[in-house]
Design a protein around this motif. Sequence first.
Motif, PDB file in Angstrom:
ATOM      1  N   VAL A 110      51.586 -68.372  40.180  1.00 20.37           N
ATOM      2  CA  VAL A 110      50.376 -69.020  40.701  1.00 20.37           C
ATOM      3  C   VAL A 110      49.708 -68.287  41.944  1.00 20.37           C
ATOM      4  N   GLY A 111      48.439 -68.501  42.333  1.00 21.69           N
ATOM      5  CA  GLY A 111      47.943 -67.527  43.305  1.00 21.69           C
ATOM      6  C   GLY A 111      46.657 -68.276  43.874  1.00 21.69           C
ATOM      7  N   VAL A 112      46.279 -67.796  44.818  1.00 25.81           N
ATOM      8  CA  VAL A 112      44.973 -67.986  45.668  1.00 25.81           C
ATOM      9  C   VAL A 112      43.730 -67.033  45.171  1.00 25.81           C
ATOM     10  N   LEU A 113      42.879 -67.453  44.907  1.00 27.15           N
ATOM     11  CA  LEU A 113      41.644 -66.718  44.534  1.00 27.15           C
ATOM     12  C   LEU A 113      40.735 -66.589  45.750  1.00 27.15           C
ATOM     13  N   GLY A 114      40.251 -65.456  45.877  1.00 28.60           N
ATOM     14  CA  GLY A 114      39.155 -65.231  47.003  1.00 28.60           C
ATOM     15  C   GLY A 114      37.704 -65.454  46.664  1.00 28.60           C
ATOM     16  N   GLY A 115      36.974 -65.838  47.736  1.00 28.74           N
ATOM     17  CA  GLY A 115      35.632 -65.907  47.504  1.00 28.74           C
ATOM     18  C   GLY A 115      34.874 -64.956  48.639  1.00 28.74           C
ATOM     19  N   HIS A 116      33.577 -65.290  48.613  1.00 26.25           N
ATOM     20  CA  HIS A 116      32.871 -64.554  49.556  1.00 26.25           C
ATOM     21  C   HIS A 116      32.229 -65.423  50.559  1.00 26.25           C
ATOM     22  N   PRO A 117      32.457 -65.485  51.756  1.00 28.91           N
ATOM     23  CA  PRO A 117      31.783 -66.422  52.685  1.00 28.91           C
ATOM     24  C   PRO A 117      30.427 -66.421  52.776  1.00 28.91           C
ATOM     25  N   GLN A 118      29.724 -65.292  52.482  1.00 30.51           N
ATOM     26  CA  GLN A 118      28.326 -64.983  52.578  1.00 30.51           C
ATOM     27  C   GLN A 118      27.955 -64.989  51.239  1.00 30.51           C
ATOM     28  N   GLY A 119      28.235 -65.304  50.111  1.00 27.33           N
ATOM     29  CA  GLY A 119      27.477 -65.370  48.861  1.00 27.33           C
ATOM     30  C   GLY A 119      28.204 -64.248  48.001  1.00 27.33           C
ATOM     31  N   LYS A 120      27.464 -63.531  47.182  1.00 33.00           N
ATOM     32  CA  LYS A 120      27.958 -62.660  46.189  1.00 33.00           C
ATOM     33  C   LYS A 120      28.864 -63.140  45.249  1.00 33.00           C
ATOM     34  N   GLN A 121      28.676 -64.702  44.736  1.00 32.50           N
ATOM     35  CA  GLN A 121      29.688 -65.182  44.045  1.00 32.50           C
ATOM     36  C   GLN A 121      29.903 -64.617  42.435  1.00 32.50           C
ATOM     37  N   THR A 124      32.414 -61.893  42.671  1.00 30.15           N
ATOM     38  CA  THR A 124      33.780 -62.549  43.180  1.00 30.15           C
ATOM     39  C   THR A 124      34.129 -63.075  41.760  1.00 30.15           C
ATOM     40  N   GLU A 125      33.482 -63.890  41.041  1.00 32.49           N
ATOM     41  CA  GLU A 125      33.933 -64.668  39.760  1.00 32.49           C
ATOM     42  C   GLU A 125      34.437 -63.350  38.807  1.00 32.49           C
ATOM     43  N   LYS A 126      33.827 -62.411  38.671  1.00 35.21           N
ATOM     44  CA  LYS A 126      34.261 -61.227  37.881  1.00 35.21           C
ATOM     45  C   LYS A 126      35.592 -60.710  38.197  1.00 35.21           C
ATOM     46  N   LYS A 131      42.597 -62.616  37.284  1.00 35.97           N
ATOM     47  CA  LYS A 131      43.808 -63.254  37.935  1.00 35.97           C
ATOM     48  C   LYS A 131      43.956 -64.481  37.409  1.00 35.97           C
ATOM     49  N   LYS A 132      42.820 -65.355  37.069  1.00 38.03           N
ATOM     50  CA  LYS A 132      43.050 -66.568  36.396  1.00 38.03           C
ATOM     51  C   LYS A 132      43.794 -66.566  35.166  1.00 38.03           C
TER      52      LYS A 132
END
Length: 379
Positions: A110-121, A124-126, A131-132
């Motif tokens: 199980v794990g934490v998935l990062g995001g980008h606080p200023q966009g570029k989603q 990030t999804e790729k 990891k998912k």
Amino acid sequence: MTNFSTLQPKKVLFIATRQIGDVLVTTPLISKARELWPDAEFHFLGYKGKLDMLKGNPDIAQIIETSDRPRFREYLSLFNQLFQRYDLAFVTQPSDRAYLYGLVAAFRRVGVLGGHPQGKQSKTEKQNAWKKLISMHTVDVDYFSQHVITEKLRLLEVFFRNPDDLFSKPIDITPPIGEALTPVIASELTQPYVVIHPGPLTAYKRWPLAHWQHLITHLVHRGFQVVLSASPAKQDLQLNHDILSLLETNIRQKVIDTAGKLSIPQAGSLLRGATLYIGVDTSITHLSAACNTPTIALFGATPPTNFGPWPNGFIGKQPYQLRARTQTVGNVTILQGPGECVPCRKAGCLDRADSNSECLDLLEPAQVIEAVEKALGQQ
């Protein structure tokens, strides 16, 4: 969300390959996992020099250290040490390397998935897709609305029949066991003292030197010794030196500089004996709160809703508001400077590590002194 409440792992690995503060905030997750699996064996993987926050932790049977930039031979040795030894791995940081360690070590993850606080989603999804794919459960980082303690605890959601049970009891951070102070430092503590930790990891979390001078002068006039804390890093030693150079001689005589002289467990002992702690957004501030010391934290760009020091015993998912000039929960007071942009979660006003933060520059000593007097009045 699939429920795995019947799973009973025998060996569990927790992975936190970042800074000492990131290690400390995993301890509620470890404690809650221990309640769930009282007979399991828990190991912890992290970076060399960053694991003192776990010293004496009763739930950890083995600590595994690795370099933050391992060479091939060390990778090979670690691979052999970890390979499929665990039933379950908790990947508490979203880095690729942490996930690869989890993949090597355990049958399930199980794990934490990062995001980008200023966009570029989309990017990030790729990055998160694989990891998912290898995880039985993931939790997304939310840099503004979700506290990091909640983020870590939510990794256990799938193992509870009712996930809300995770947050229905008091939640505590487990600090390291204390170590005795050196005789020299211990002998200098002759009256009630306040610990001040002015040095963050990055410059944009700093509070101005003149403000520290004003605050320390006030504390000494109030009858306290002041203990300056700092890591052994060159910039932190210099920062303490610069603050001391601004003090008048009679004030300086009441200040003890422990910069670079304390281990993390010794810092814990110092904090437990303090009347009060005042510091910036850094790991020692989290340690102070974990030691149940009255703690005043000066926050700029970082949202307290994401990384404010957790007030021990808090019940629920979120202790803090995103924006409040002053807010107190339990033993923790968080102060923020003015500005509609606060908190921006950028690296200061120039969005780089060596930037200043205007919100901290404009956080006046009078606001901190008011919080100090309120905290002292409650003791």
